[in-house]
Enzyme design. Sequence first.
Site, PDB file in Angstrom:
ATOM      1  N   SER A 242       0.812  -1.218   0.000  1.00  0.00           N
ATOM      2  CA  SER A 242       0.000   0.000   0.000  1.00  0.00           C
ATOM      3  C   SER A 242       0.843   1.264   0.000  1.00  0.00           C
ATOM      4  O   SER A 242       0.516   2.242  -0.679  1.00  0.00           O
ATOM      5  CB  SER A 242      -0.949  -0.001   1.200  1.00  0.00           C
ATOM      6  OG  SER A 242      -1.859  -1.063   1.098  1.00  0.00           O
TER       7      SER A 242
ATOM      8  N   ARG B 164       9.526   0.783   6.852  1.00  0.00           N
ATOM      9  CA  ARG B 164       8.218   1.414   6.632  1.00  0.00           C
ATOM     10  C   ARG B 164       7.733   1.992   7.961  1.00  0.00           C
ATOM     11  O   ARG B 164       7.707   1.288   8.972  1.00  0.00           O
ATOM     12  CB  ARG B 164       7.226   0.400   6.073  1.00  0.00           C
ATOM     13  CG  ARG B 164       5.840   0.982   5.873  1.00  0.00           C
ATOM     14  CD  ARG B 164       5.008   0.085   4.994  1.00  0.00           C
ATOM     15  NE  ARG B 164       3.585   0.250   5.279  1.00  0.00           N
ATOM     16  CZ  ARG B 164       2.618  -0.334   4.589  1.00  0.00           C
ATOM     17  NH1 ARG B 164       2.929  -1.112   3.573  1.00  0.00           N
ATOM     18  NH2 ARG B 164       1.355  -0.164   4.911  1.00  0.00           N
ATOM     19  N   PRO B 165       7.333   3.249   7.975  1.00  0.00           N
ATOM     20  CA  PRO B 165       7.097   3.933   9.247  1.00  0.00           C
ATOM     21  C   PRO B 165       5.767   3.673   9.929  1.00  0.00           C
ATOM     22  O   PRO B 165       5.691   3.694  11.156  1.00  0.00           O
ATOM     23  CB  PRO B 165       7.211   5.415   8.864  1.00  0.00           C
ATOM     24  CG  PRO B 165       6.846   5.473   7.427  1.00  0.00           C
ATOM     25  CD  PRO B 165       7.327   4.180   6.831  1.00  0.00           C
TER      26      PRO B 165
ATOM     27  N   HIS C 136       0.277 -10.159   0.012  1.00  0.00           N
ATOM     28  CA  HIS C 136       0.036  -9.479  -1.258  1.00  0.00           C
ATOM     29  C   HIS C 136       0.506 -10.351  -2.416  1.00  0.00           C
ATOM     30  O   HIS C 136       1.128 -11.393  -2.212  1.00  0.00           O
ATOM     31  CB  HIS C 136       0.777  -8.144  -1.289  1.00  0.00           C
ATOM     32  CG  HIS C 136       0.295  -7.169  -0.265  1.00  0.00           C
ATOM     33  ND1 HIS C 136       0.952  -5.985   0.009  1.00  0.00           N
ATOM     34  CD2 HIS C 136      -0.792  -7.193   0.561  1.00  0.00           C
ATOM     35  CE1 HIS C 136       0.302  -5.336   0.961  1.00  0.00           C
ATOM     36  NE2 HIS C 136      -0.753  -6.045   1.308  1.00  0.00           N
TER      37      HIS C 136
END
Length: 534
Positions: A65, A261-262, A460
């Site tokens: 995403s 990824r934060p 995914h």
Amino acid sequence: MMKKKVHPIVLAILDGWGHSNSHQGNAIKIAKTPTIDSLLETYPNTLLVASGEEVGLPKGQMGNSEVGHTTIGGGRVVEQELVKIGNSIENKSFFNNVQLNCACDHAISTQTSLHLIGLCSNGGVHSHLDHLLALIHVAESKKVPNLYIHLITDGRDTNSNSAKSFIKLIADHIEKKSFVIISTISGRYYAMDRDFRWSRTKAAYTVLTSDNSDITNQPLNYNDLIDHYYNKGISDEFIPPSRINTGSIKDGDAIIFFNFRPDRMRQLVQALVQKPFNCFLTKSLSHLHVLTFTNYDSSLNTALAFPPNTLNNFLGETISKYGLKQFRVAETEKYAHVTYFFNGGAEEPFSGEDRELVSSPSVTTYDLSPDMSAELVTQKSISAINKGIYSCIVINYANADMLGHTGKLKETIRSIETVDNCIALLFDAVSQSNGTLIITADHGNAECMLTNEGTSCTSHTTNLVPFILIEGEQATISGHGGQVEFRKNGSLADVAPTILDILNLKKPPEMTGKSLIINSKYETRNLDKTFIEL
């Protein structure tokens, strides 16, 4: 004097809605989707690449995403952190990284401990095992006295019961390194919550900062711990935070969070560094040296191993520069994606950019509420359309992705049908406004919910995603139906240039993507048109 109503371009991003011709385990094909089916039959559509090198990831790496929204909003291939960090390991600059070495030096000079905290898998969405192995090498070469590893199990971007294989790789690697200990294990459900469910974050925090074991007397073998939960029907994602050895965080320790990824690391870091912190009772830890791989949140003021690149002239900024208004709406789970990520990491809205956050249902897992908040997202979207002031409206429907991650096929099918119903309402509103509706996705997921072995698949995919263009009769592109044709072999990087093309706005030089619309013999647009210049 009444202002002339704007005919909007509405971009609906169906999160996790990939394309596959296979029927088995394909919630999208199994679901009854009369609206999407009709739109695909009636309006121009194509398939876009949403994974691998075309979205700034390694070849064959599934999209996600964050990457999908960054690529859609940027109109370009942005080198993702997975690639950037991987390249730094390959060219050896990783091992000379100033901030990584500073964290090690802090532990050495103060004779304290270094802690490594992050997701333990090769999913490549939030972290990667190669990065953890490289960190261990840095600590070893610097002769850090005590290294404690706090592993977060995945089961969401990987198979649901694959944690032992990943932890074994780490355990084998450190077997003869007496200064390294695997200290705690926690499922990402707890350690990586992003929806302010602070009880989950508290559970992870408590185990990190306490020497108590929840299972038995420590040390405990990781295989025994994981089997203990597997036997209870608890998969990797949901393993309760557990201590298997010594190594709690104490005053003066150094900590490296190695997720790149934060969004799913912010809360845990916040609990450790934010003063005052009011979401739950925390320990009074002082003189911690906290380093995060990337910028989780500028308000946290942590050191960064890999500072962000400056990303300018994304779609939102470009629309703003032309003095046009825009609107973003999503529920909690995907709000950051249509704002922060879609804007290339810009936390504040651009001038003329309005936002609406719709709360996601307060449930433990979304199979308990497969509709999520899609209907309210649709209501907010229709309200924005009816205002007649927004040139571009960006919507995210989270259902296909969030339900796909549960592995529950029946509930995912229900969620797909909910989204289809919402698209019907959205289509009517856009048609009445003589606007243009674009339907696409950021990556695949719900179209593949079973492995070849017939087990549940929650991750995914690398599948292509749909792109449908629906024009109102008085929209800026003449055609209304089949008169627009698309280039082949497009990717998510081509979405923003297509939107600017329809808006008749000049594409900024940073956007290397191309409009998907070709000037076919049926095209009735003015081929000699001059784009509006800034």
